[in-house]
Design an enzyme around this catalytic site. Structure first.
Site, PDB file in Angstrom:
ATOM      1  N   THR A 170       0.781  -1.229   0.047  1.00  0.00           N
ATOM      2  CA  THR A 170       0.048   0.184  -0.295  1.00  0.00           C
ATOM      3  C   THR A 170       0.846   1.231   0.477  1.00  0.00           C
ATOM      4  O   THR A 170       1.389   1.350   0.955  1.00  0.00           O
ATOM      5  CB  THR A 170      -0.979   0.241   1.049  1.00  0.00           C
ATOM      6  OG1 THR A 170      -1.821  -0.699   0.854  1.00  0.00           O
ATOM      7  CG2 THR A 170      -2.155   1.213   1.029  1.00  0.00           C
TER       8      THR A 170
ATOM      9  N   GLU B 201       1.431  -4.629  16.208  1.00  0.00           N
ATOM     10  CA  GLU B 201       0.245  -4.367  13.808  1.00  0.00           C
ATOM     11  C   GLU B 201      -0.912  -4.618  14.841  1.00  0.00           C
ATOM     12  O   GLU B 201      -2.283  -4.312  14.497  1.00  0.00           O
ATOM     13  CB  GLU B 201       0.979  -5.286  13.257  1.00  0.00           C
ATOM     14  CG  GLU B 201       0.284  -5.684  12.012  1.00  0.00           C
ATOM     15  CD  GLU B 201       1.040  -6.394  11.061  1.00  0.00           C
ATOM     16  OE1 GLU B 201       0.792  -6.059  10.180  1.00  0.00           O
ATOM     17  OE2 GLU B 201       1.068  -7.699  11.361  1.00  0.00           O
TER      18      GLU B 201
END
Length: 387
Positions: free
Chosen positions: A161, A246
């Site tokens: 991304t 995360e």
């Protein structure tokens, strides 16, 4: 047990909330998210101007300091309006900076962290293999071969991304082709995104469209030794401590989305009339709102508990997995109920319910699928490995 934010944390939350309301309103987020071809630089510039890229980066490296709890407070507040566009901030401040702090040398931290904190450096994470998905290690076909003065990388990555606008790509590659175990022989590289041999192409997708997820090909890309993060062949062990972060980040994003869903649902139910009365008077819709509010509280308690454990240095791998699983499923359920409450307008691109659903459906599969999360939780409870 005290689940209240400290005075400093509450003040920080209030500052961020006012800024988000003023600078990142939902109508602007809808407009930006709809444009898949163009990265939302306007969000980046606003974050940079305010100094928010420095949250969580130590002051000695030019950051604002603050622990994972402060980062989660910020992520929750931003995701309330921005949804998946939170990753304009998260990829660099959370992904790149966390990895550099954990795995980088002091020289690398001195070089790159101040640039990240200042908002002068965009980072993308290039980990997932085309045939891999959750099985990143087993499917690893991106190889790095040692040459004089550095390494040469060949392979491909999916779902990188922000690759088209990145300054640096955090690439995981197999550097020892003879490694016996699949988590051995891996090296992390902090690659110049403009290096010869790198090509990135957009992958059209359901949600988080303006973030520009890409397939990236590496064709004889040279990376100097100075851009290796940590010890060669030992990347997986070095990066493991960042995995909890995360999952916590995903939990914060999902909680922010639930916040946004709930406020939009309540506003609509107070304004919309049908059958001669406000729809907020209908019992079934009240039940939907009660379910959304209960999910909000559940995810909030899990998020702050796991963030607190992580900030204290306590083992929390199982708890972080539980948070990721519960938060992603509850966020999607909440958005789906929100669409039902708004009816046709919930399906319309003129409102945000559909955006909350689209942005968060992917998180049931990434960065690790919830099915694999359940496997891991069960294994940690003493059951035999299922994969």
């Amino acid at each position: 047990m005290d689940f209240e934010l400290s005075e400093e944390q509450s003040a920080f939350r209030d500052i961020v909330r006012r800024w988000v309301n003023a600078e990142l309103p939902k109508d602007l987020m809808r407009q930006l998210e709809a444009d898949e071809e163009n990265y939302p630089f306007v969000i980046w510039d606003k974050l940079k101007e305010q100094g928010f890229f420095g949250i969580g980066i130590p002051e000695e490296y030019g950051g604002l300091g603050g622990d994972v709890v402060m980062q989660m407070i910020f992520a929750r507040e931003m995701a309330r309006t921005a949804g998946g566009l939170l990753w304009v901030w998260g990829l660099t401040s959370f992904g790149g900076a966390k990895t550099l702090t954990v795995a980088g040398t002091e020289e690398q931290r001195q070089k790159w962290l101040p640039e990240m904190a200042a908002g002068n450096l965009r980072v993308s994470l290039s980990m997932t293999e085309p045939d891999g998905g959750t099985d990143v290690l087993g499917a690893m076909k991106t190889f790095a071969d040692k040459v004089d003065g550095g390494w040469v990388i060949n392979g491909a990555k999916m779902w990188t991304t922000g690759a088209k606008v990145a300054d640096r790509l955090l690439v995981l590659a197999r550097s020892d082709r003879n490694a016996v175990k699949k988590h051995h022989g891996l090296t992390a590289f902090f690659v110049d995104a403009k290096s010869p041999g790198i090509t990135a192409s957009l992958l059209p997708k359901l949600g988080m469209r303006a973030m520009g997820s890409c397939e990236v090909h590496y064709d004889n890309v040279f990376v100097p030794d100075s851009d290796v993060l940590g010890e060669p062949h030992g990347a997986w062990k070095a990066m493991l401590p960042s995995l909890n972060n995360e999952r916590i980040m995903v939990g914060a994003q999902c909680l922010g989305a639930i916040d946004g869903v709930l406020e939009d649902a309540l506003d609509y139910m107070k304004q919309r009339h049908a059958f001669g009365k406000p729809i907020g008077q209908f019992q079934i819709l009240q039940h939907y709102v009660a379910d959304i509010a209960t999910s909000q509280k559940l995810v909030e308690l899990l998020l702050y508990n796991v963030s607190w454990m992580q900030a204290k240095g306590m083992p929390c791998g199982n708890e972080a997995n539980m948070l990721k699983m519960v938060a992603t499923e509850r966020a999607v359920e909440a958005a789906d109920l929100g669409i039902q409450i708004l009816g046709g307008m919930g399906y319309s691109a003129e409102t945000d319910m559909q955006r909350y659903w689209r942005d968060h459906r992917i998180l049931r599969m990434t960065p690790i699928s919830n099915e694999m999360v359940r496997n891991t939780i069960a294994e940690n409870l003493g059951l035999p490995r299922s994969f």
